[in-house]
Design a protein around this motif. Structure first.
Motif: not given
Length: 323
Positions: A313, A320, A317
């Protein structure tokens, strides 16, 4: 880089959904589950946002398919232009703009390295044995992984302490002596604090460990009204003039102040434990931030099977996927 983390509840440290399946795995289980299964690896990365789940063709606006052999989005649709039927032929790598972009490692080896690196028992020798990678490749990818963890740690850059709470502060220098020549390698100072009640803490690398620097960090990292505990180092005398209740303990006399009950062992232990993990700090000061962030990460996402979930995750971020 500065970071603040909490160890009271590991779930509070993971600002990402916990609805994933097949990502809470140790290294051995990961290898058994995903070795040779590129479709499962892509699905795993799509669930965590590392790769796009779908993409519409910018030419004909139709949904592209994923070519598992080329690992790319393809559009096979046809359209009419100038009374002629043409094939769209749009093609884009699924890795464009992502964590995997421009990687010389294949996707499977890349993820195996990440899972291995996230383990407490990771070492260069283990990586060389398990993945058959050269030493420099392991060093490069360990650095790339640390960049992701630094971005993760920066999300916890908030003040600690508050009314009726106590924060212990301490300072330490990261560096080793060269025993053969009896001289000290240039080190790097770090200043840290830990809240007794919430177990939140911060650790900040500093160029100079002086009065002005420490007071600035204390005001930036600790809430007003907090009881601050420290040793009797003269630079800490500035706390009394700030908006904190300051207690001191002299280690030359005792470890715990008899009158105030001040004790700074917790922060000292945090700094010493971080030193033991940051083995490369003595060689390159620029690595300090990454090693500190890695120390935060591994000590507060204590379940090693959950670390891949958090890492993916965070990577999604920081990198992207291109759309």
């Amino acid at each position: 880089m500065t970071a603040s983390c909490s160890s009271s509840n590991s779930s509070d440290l993971v600002p990402f959904p916990n609805t994933c399946v097949n990502c809470y795995l140790c290294y051995g289980d990961f290898c058994v589950t995903f070795t040779g299964k590129i479709d499962l690896l892509i699905e795993l990365c799509q669930r965590h946002g590392v790769l796009l789940s779908s993409l519409n063709c910018p030419t004909c606006d139709e949904e592209c398919r994923i070519d598992l052999k080329k690992l790319a989005f393809r559009c096979d649709k046809s359209y009419v232009a100038n009374k002629r039927r043409k094939r769209c032929g749009f093609f884009m790598s699924v890795f464009k703009g992502t964590w995997f972009a421009k990687s010389h490692l294949d996707m499977e080896t890349n993820l195996k390295f990440v899972v291995l690196w996230l383990q407490d028992w990771f070492s260069f020798k283990v990586a060389e044995t398990e993945l058959k990678l050269p030493h420099m490749t392991i060093a490069d990818w360990a650095r790339f992984c640390r960049e992701v963890i630094v971005s993760w740690a920066c999300k916890y850059n908030k003040k600690i302490g508050g009314a009726n709470q106590t924060v212990e502060i301490n300072q330490s220098e990261f560096g080793k002596k060269k025993c053969s020549v009896r001289c000290v390698v240039e080190g790097q100072w770090a200043f840290g604090g830990i809240c007794r009640e919430t177990r939140q803490f911060f650790m900040v690398p500093v160029e100079e460990c002086n009065r002005e620097t420490l007071l600035h960090i204390v005001k930036e990292k600790i809430e007003p009204g907090t009881t601050v505990l420290s040793d009797c180092w003269k630079a800490y005398d500035c706390m009394s003039s700030a908006e904190f209740k300051h207690l001191k303990v002299s280690r030359t006399l005792n470890f715990k102040d008899v009158e105030s009950g001040a004790l700074t062992n917790a922060t000292k232990r945090k700094l010493q434990n971080t030193k033991s993990l940051a083995l490369w700090i003595r060689k390159r000061r620029l690595n300090l931030v990454g090693h500190l962030a890695t120390s935060y990460f591994k000590r507060h996402v204590t379940d090693s099977t959950r670390r891949l979930h958090v890492f993916l995750h965070a990577a999604s971020q920081l990198y992207p996927p291109a759309k």
